[in-house]
Write an enzyme that holds these catalytic residues in place. Structure first.
Site, mmCIF file in Angstrom:
data_model
loop_
_atom_site.group_PDB
_atom_site.id
_atom_site.type_symbol
_atom_site.label_atom_id
_atom_site.label_comp_id
_atom_site.label_asym_id
_atom_site.label_seq_id
_atom_site.Cartn_x
_atom_site.Cartn_y
_atom_site.Cartn_z
ATOM 1 N N GLY A 138 0.803 -1.210 0.000
ATOM 2 C CA GLY A 138 0.000 0.000 0.000
ATOM 3 C C GLY A 138 0.840 1.266 0.000
ATOM 4 O O GLY A 138 0.397 2.292 0.500
ATOM 5 N N ILE B 163 7.468 1.173 -13.184
ATOM 6 C CA ILE B 163 6.463 1.358 -14.237
ATOM 7 C C ILE B 163 5.998 2.808 -14.141
ATOM 8 O O ILE B 163 5.419 3.211 -13.134
ATOM 9 C CB ILE B 163 5.257 0.399 -14.046
ATOM 10 C CG1 ILE B 163 5.717 -1.053 -13.848
ATOM 11 C CG2 ILE B 163 4.276 0.524 -15.210
ATOM 12 C CD1 ILE B 163 6.387 -1.688 -15.035
ATOM 13 N N GLU C 165 -4.470 -6.769 -6.814
ATOM 14 C CA GLU C 165 -4.092 -5.462 -7.366
ATOM 15 C C GLU C 165 -3.084 -5.645 -8.485
ATOM 16 O O GLU C 165 -2.103 -6.366 -8.335
ATOM 17 C CB GLU C 165 -3.379 -4.622 -6.299
ATOM 18 C CG GLU C 165 -4.266 -3.969 -5.276
ATOM 19 C CD GLU C 165 -3.439 -3.091 -4.332
ATOM 20 O OE1 GLU C 165 -3.913 -2.904 -3.210
ATOM 21 O OE2 GLU C 165 -2.346 -2.615 -4.701
ATOM 22 N N ASN D 184 -4.968 -8.076 -1.509
ATOM 23 C CA ASN D 184 -5.565 -7.646 -0.249
ATOM 24 C C ASN D 184 -6.521 -8.734 0.212
ATOM 25 O O ASN D 184 -7.488 -9.059 -0.479
ATOM 26 C CB ASN D 184 -6.282 -6.316 -0.424
ATOM 27 C CG ASN D 184 -5.323 -5.236 -0.880
ATOM 28 O OD1 ASN D 184 -4.212 -5.145 -0.372
ATOM 29 N ND2 ASN D 184 -5.726 -4.446 -1.851
ATOM 30 N N ARG E 34 -8.885 -9.124 2.336
ATOM 31 C CA ARG E 34 -9.983 -8.598 3.158
ATOM 32 C C ARG E 34 -11.076 -8.052 2.252
ATOM 33 O O ARG E 34 -10.894 -7.946 1.035
ATOM 34 C CB ARG E 34 -9.452 -7.446 4.020
ATOM 35 C CG ARG E 34 -8.903 -6.311 3.148
ATOM 36 C CD ARG E 34 -8.628 -5.026 3.876
ATOM 37 N NE ARG E 34 -8.346 -3.941 2.936
ATOM 38 C CZ ARG E 34 -7.161 -3.663 2.422
ATOM 39 N NH1 ARG E 34 -6.107 -4.408 2.741
ATOM 40 N NH2 ARG E 34 -7.011 -2.665 1.567
#
Ligand code: MV4
Length: 504
Positions: free
Chosen positions: A164, A203, A275, A290, A292
């Site tokens: 994150g 990137i 992601e 993730n 969750r």
């Protein structure tokens, strides 16, 4: 079958989970800190228990206290929401030991995906594209330099325990490699107690596109398409939408299959999100998973027509998934904006305090997931997000227009909120045209400034004035040539009148 769920969270997500519990005939149990006695999630629940003082490390993060309440009130299961203990493998394990169902994936899946180097290796094994880079912790600087020369600069050094956006470092040139890696390692040690770092090719200007997945305990796994989350500020998402404006049916199908492969590689069960970063040519790379339910889950719920919390509970009950991949399709367009108690016109300073008045928008195609009410004091101890506004319409254009008018309708007094900023985002040309990436907020600072519309009018007036002047000069041979200056008073009057309606 689960009859009672303890919700180990607060705020809008606690209420969101309780709504589905109520719908399913399941009793809900709230836990709260001393700062949350008057919080809406406490009122909404069937039962509520205080679990400690205001700071979350003395309440919402104290595993023993939460387990104790769950046992005392005979809860069958715990839903962790997002944040707090939701991606804590120790907590998931502890629930299992105590005979309480953790509504989420196994501790094995949480651990594997929580360690980014382990996750990279797993993805490579599963044939999921990852960003070119290293898949072992950097130990030897000379080796790292060699690898970086192969990959090509610039590169990112990332903490294996991070994620994150935490513990990342960009390296532009060779001289920065050694100090960059060393600094990243010591930062990672200080932040996570783990100094393992890895390297990825940088990137440039990527899109953040994530895929929602659902997997059951019987080996079934499906994806529920993508969410475009590229509008971010300091690694905080601001706007999410689905479908992504840049996606094609072919790439969507391929990425979806890779998202399912990623989940299967860790025997995932429950709701989860893969992601990806995606470049302008739609090359995509796994970034992280993730493990969750995410903040932005409502846009997927609306476009795909699935209640993700209900599915999580069904999965926790060991039921097989009731949807097959072929059953699912995207219907229309949904946008979510996150509303924060912060002042967008004063460097996004937190703005906790008492809400005097709140009139939440209603109407077709509008969903509002919040928890604050008039007279409620927003505590300063937790995340400043106070609600999420979601609009749905058959087309993207209409969903954007609906969001704009909905933001105009939404009135909160007593505290500052990010609503005016969100309106400017909805109005910014690159957003309206669906041409934006993760640099959107940085690249459009001027258009996102408080008085942008007013300033734009001044610029327009200046241009008109200059043009009138120019015409006047062309005609300067003639008598009574119009003078721009002579007209400017009425222009300023017009501007003054307009200001009150243009300004948000
Ligand atoms: C990257 C990247 C470019 N190249 N990795 C930021 C959050 C974390 N999930 C990973 N992030 C990035 N990783 C490589 N190899 C650019 C970012 C990034 C970013 C990613 C998604 C959304 C917003 C972002 C903002 C800045 C940087």
């Amino acid at each position: 079958m689960i009859k009672k769920i303890l919700i180990a969270n607060r705020g809008e997500i606690a209420i969101r989970v309780m709504r589905t519990c109520r719908e399913m005939g399941i009793k809900s149990v709230a836990v709260f800190s001393e700062a949350d006695r008057n919080s809406m999630h406490v009122r909404y629940a069937d039962e509520a228990y205080c679990i400690g003082p205001a700071p979350s490390n003395e309440s919402y993060l104290v595993i023993d206290n939460i387990i104790e309440v769950a046992k005392r009130c005979h809860a069958d299961a715990i839903h962790p929401g997002y944040g707090f203990l939701s991606e804590n493998a120790v907590f998931a394990d502890r629930c299992e030991q105590e005979g309480i169902i953790f509504i989420g994936p196994s501790s094995h899946a949480i651990n594997t995906m929580g360690d980014k180097i382990t996750a990279r290796k797993k993805m490579l094994g599963a044939g999921v594209p990852v960003v070119p880079g290293t898949s072992e912790p950097i130990k030897d600087i000379d080796k790292a330099i060699k690898v970086i020369k192969e990959i090509g600069l610039p590169v990112m050094v990332k903490a294996s325990a991070g994620g994150g956006g935490k513990g990342m470092r960009l390296i532009h040139e060779e001289s920065e490699i050694e100090p960059g890696i060393k600094a990243a390692q010591s930062e990672a040690m200080a932040a996570f107690g783990n100094d393992a770092v890895y390297i990825e090719k940088y990137i440039n200007s990527p899109h953040h596109i994530e895929f929602q997945i659902l997997a059951d305990n019987h080996g079934n796994c499906i994806h529920l398409f993508e969410r475009e989350c590229s509008v971010q500020r300091r690694h905080q998402k601001v706007v999410e939408e689905t479908p992504s404006p840049i996606m094609t049916p072919e790439v969507r199908k391929e990425m979806g299959a890779h998202a399912v492969a990623a989940a299967k590689a860790v025997n995932y069960a429950s709701a989860g999100t893969i992601e990806f970063i995606v470049d302008d040519d739609l090359n995509y790379y796994f970034l992280e998973m993730n493990t969750r339910l995410q903040v932005e889950h409502p846009i997927t719920e609306w476009v795909v027509g699935v209640d993700l919390v209900k599915e999580q509970i069904n999965i926790a009950n060991n039921l097989p998934l009731r949807y097959k991949q072929e059953d699912l399709k995207q219907n229309g367009h949904a946008i979510e904006v996150r509303i924060y108690a912060e002042d967008p016109d004063n460097n996004f300073m937190p703005s906790p305090g008492k809400v005097m008045h709140i009139s939440e928008p209603l109407g077709p195609g509008i969903r509002h997931d919040g928890y604050v009410y008039a007279g409620y004091t927003i505590p300063m101890y937790y995340d400043p997000m106070i609600s999420k506004l979601i609009t749905w319409a058959p087309t993207r254009e209409e969903a954007v227009e609906k969001m704009k008018s909905t933001l105009k309708d939404y009135k909160i007094t007593g505290i500052k909120t990010s609503i005016p900023f969100l309106y400017r985002v909805m109005n910014a040309r690159p957003f309206v045209e669906g041409r934006y990436n993760t640099h959107f907020i940085q690249d459009n600072q001027e258009a996102l400034e408080p008085d942008h519309n007013v300033r734009q009018e001044i610029k327009d007036l200046a241009a008109i004035t200059a043009f009138v002047d120019y015409l006047a000069k062309l005609e300067s041979g003639k008598k009574n040539a119009p003078s721009a200056n002579g007209n400017s008073i009425s222009n300023w009057k017009a501007y003054g009148r307009k200001k009150s309606i243009t300004r948000l």
